[in-house]
Design a protein around this motif. Structure first.
Motif, short mmCIF file in Angstrom:
data_model
loop_
_atom_site.label_atom_id
_atom_site.label_comp_id
_atom_site.label_asym_id
_atom_site.label_seq_id
_atom_site.Cartn_x
_atom_site.Cartn_y
_atom_site.Cartn_z
N ARG A 25 0.84 -1.21 0.00
CA ARG A 25 0.00 0.00 0.00
C ARG A 25 0.86 1.25 0.00
NH1 ARG A 25 -3.03 -1.54 4.76
NH2 ARG A 25 -3.98 -3.46 4.12
N PHE A 26 1.91 1.24 0.81
CA PHE A 26 2.81 2.39 0.87
C PHE A 26 3.45 2.65 -0.49
CE2 PHE A 26 7.22 3.85 1.31
CZ PHE A 26 6.99 5.10 1.85
N VAL A 27 4.02 1.61 -1.09
CA VAL A 27 4.71 1.76 -2.38
C VAL A 27 3.71 2.17 -3.46
CG1 VAL A 27 6.01 0.52 -4.17
CG2 VAL A 27 6.56 0.15 -1.76
N ARG A 28 2.52 1.58 -3.45
CA ARG A 28 1.49 1.90 -4.46
C ARG A 28 1.11 3.37 -4.38
NH1 ARG A 28 -1.95 3.65 -7.25
NH2 ARG A 28 -3.69 2.59 -8.23
N ARG A 29 0.98 3.87 -3.18
CA ARG A 29 0.64 5.29 -3.02
C ARG A 29 1.79 6.18 -3.46
NH1 ARG A 29 -1.87 3.68 2.40
NH2 ARG A 29 -4.07 3.55 1.90
N TYR A 30 3.00 5.72 -3.24
CA TYR A 30 4.16 6.53 -3.60
C TYR A 30 4.30 6.63 -5.12
CZ TYR A 30 8.78 8.63 -3.16
OH TYR A 30 9.84 9.49 -3.20
N VAL A 31 4.20 5.50 -5.83
CA VAL A 31 4.47 5.51 -7.27
C VAL A 31 3.22 5.73 -8.12
CG1 VAL A 31 6.53 4.09 -7.01
CG2 VAL A 31 4.36 2.99 -7.57
N GLY A 32 2.04 5.47 -7.58
CA GLY A 32 0.81 5.74 -8.32
C GLY A 32 0.44 4.70 -9.36
N ASP A 33 1.16 3.59 -9.44
CA ASP A 33 0.87 2.57 -10.44
C ASP A 33 0.99 1.20 -9.79
OD1 ASP A 33 0.64 1.85 -13.48
OD2 ASP A 33 2.28 0.61 -12.70
N LEU B 49 12.43 13.51 -19.02
CA LEU B 49 13.26 14.55 -19.63
C LEU B 49 13.71 14.15 -21.02
CD1 LEU B 49 15.57 15.77 -16.73
CD2 LEU B 49 13.77 17.05 -17.86
N ILE B 50 14.16 12.92 -21.14
CA ILE B 50 14.66 12.43 -22.42
C ILE B 50 13.55 12.38 -23.46
CG2 ILE B 50 15.59 10.39 -23.60
CD1 ILE B 50 17.22 9.88 -21.01
N ARG B 51 12.37 11.97 -23.05
CA ARG B 51 11.26 11.83 -23.99
C ARG B 51 10.42 13.08 -24.12
NH1 ARG B 51 9.19 5.69 -23.08
NH2 ARG B 51 11.17 4.73 -23.59
N GLY B 52 10.85 14.16 -23.56
CA GLY B 52 10.14 15.42 -23.74
C GLY B 52 8.95 15.61 -22.83
N GLY B 53 9.00 15.11 -21.63
CA GLY B 53 7.94 15.35 -20.67
C GLY B 53 6.78 14.39 -20.73
N VAL B 54 6.92 13.27 -21.41
CA VAL B 54 5.83 12.31 -21.48
C VAL B 54 5.72 11.59 -20.14
CG1 VAL B 54 5.02 10.20 -22.62
CG2 VAL B 54 6.16 11.98 -23.94
N ASP B 55 4.53 11.56 -19.60
CA ASP B 55 4.29 10.87 -18.33
C ASP B 55 4.13 9.39 -18.63
OD1 ASP B 55 3.69 10.12 -15.80
OD2 ASP B 55 1.81 11.25 -15.66
N LEU B 56 5.10 8.58 -18.23
CA LEU B 56 5.10 7.16 -18.56
C LEU B 56 4.23 6.32 -17.63
CD1 LEU B 56 8.89 6.67 -19.34
CD2 LEU B 56 7.01 7.04 -20.94
N ALA B 57 3.92 6.84 -16.48
CA ALA B 57 3.16 6.05 -15.50
C ALA B 57 1.97 6.86 -14.99
CB ALA B 57 4.05 5.63 -14.35
N SER B 58 0.86 6.75 -15.68
CA SER B 58 -0.32 7.49 -15.22
C SER B 58 -0.96 6.75 -14.05
CB SER B 58 -1.32 7.66 -16.36
OG SER B 58 -1.76 6.40 -16.79
N PRO B 59 -1.39 7.47 -13.03
CA PRO B 59 -2.00 6.83 -11.86
C PRO B 59 -3.34 6.18 -12.20
CG PRO B 59 -1.45 9.12 -11.42
CD PRO B 59 -1.24 8.89 -12.88
N GLU B 60 -3.61 5.06 -11.58
CA GLU B 60 -4.89 4.38 -11.78
C GLU B 60 -5.86 4.79 -10.68
OE1 GLU B 60 -3.97 0.26 -11.63
OE2 GLU B 60 -2.87 0.30 -13.50
N ALA C 28 -2.79 13.78 -7.88
CA ALA C 28 -2.11 14.93 -7.25
C ALA C 28 -1.00 14.46 -6.33
CB ALA C 28 -3.13 15.78 -6.48
N MET C 29 -1.22 13.39 -5.57
CA MET C 29 -0.19 12.87 -4.67
C MET C 29 1.00 12.32 -5.46
SD MET C 29 -2.34 11.16 -1.56
CE MET C 29 -0.90 10.71 -0.62
N SER C 30 0.72 11.67 -6.58
CA SER C 30 1.83 11.09 -7.37
C SER C 30 2.71 12.18 -7.98
CB SER C 30 1.29 10.16 -8.46
OG SER C 30 0.69 10.91 -9.50
N ARG C 31 2.18 13.38 -8.10
CA ARG C 31 2.96 14.49 -8.68
C ARG C 31 3.73 15.30 -7.63
NH1 ARG C 31 1.75 14.70 -13.92
NH2 ARG C 31 -0.24 13.92 -14.62
N LEU C 32 3.52 14.99 -6.36
CA LEU C 32 4.28 15.69 -5.31
C LEU C 32 5.76 15.35 -5.44
CD1 LEU C 32 2.11 15.16 -2.09
CD2 LEU C 32 2.53 17.32 -3.26
N PRO C 33 6.63 16.30 -5.14
CA PRO C 33 8.06 15.97 -5.13
C PRO C 33 8.35 14.92 -4.06
CG PRO C 33 7.69 18.32 -4.68
CD PRO C 33 6.35 17.68 -4.79
#
Length: 193
Positions: free
Chosen positions: A32-40, A92-103, A130-135
């Protein structure tokens, strides 16, 4: 049933059965902790496996006088931070593409109306995003204190910072979430204080 301290001591000595039992006891909360941290969910399962593999490889470094759960959670947090750094570089390499969208989080079964369930699910989805985008330096203390229910002192120890730093970072994380959610301040109510 064996005490957690005895189990931890056996695991630290290289006992696979004891380590497996500790894994069984900590797996759900750690996932649960890891899932909340990474969003996927899939990334979370991968990171969970990496965490336990790293823990087993380094089990001789574990001090059984300290709680196993705190030690394994610290390893998981480091794996999540590494994952975030790699993800940032890929973006950064791919130009800002979000590779892991949260479910969206699953909404539990109940007697609620379908409209209410959809609204709750949508709010949780916005909150997760919103949480997945926090620093990472704000996300970790928020997850550990508000979501996992850990004390500020325990969180400070896990993160290697002062209690005041934890307090400040949690407050900043809440402000960022509030700003990100805008009009949907009801979604922020899902994060315990």
């Amino acid at each position: 049933m064996e005490s957690p301290n005895a189990l931890s001591a056996r695991a630290a000595g290289g006992d696979r059965a004891a380590f497996s039992e500790l894994m069984r006891q900590t797996k759900t909360g750690l996932f649960r902790f890891v899932r909340r941290y990474v969003g996927d969910e899939q990334d979370a399962w991968d990171l969970l496996q990496d965490t336990y593999a790293a823990a087993w490889v380094n089990i001789r470094r574990y001090d059984p006088t300290r709680p196993f759960e705190a030690w394994i959670r610290t390893i998981a947090l480091n794996k999540c931070r590494d994952w975030s750094r790699r993800r940032f570089v890929r973006r950064l390499i791919r130009g800002g593409v979000d590779l892991a969208s949260p479910e969206a989080m699953a909404v539990p079964d109940g007697a609620e109306a379908v409209d209410d369930l959809m609204e709750t699910s949508a709010r949780l989805s916005r909150l997760n995003e919103a949480m997945s985008r926090l620093p990472p330096h704000l996300k970790a203390p928020l997850l550990l204190t508000a979501i996992e229910g850990r004390s500020q002192a325990e969180t400070a120890g896990m993160l290697g910072v002062s209690i005041k730093t934890v307090e400040t970072r949690v407050a900043r994380a809440r402000r960022k979430l509030s700003a990100a959610l805008g009009d949907d301040s009801t979604a922020l109510q899902a994060v315990p204080k």
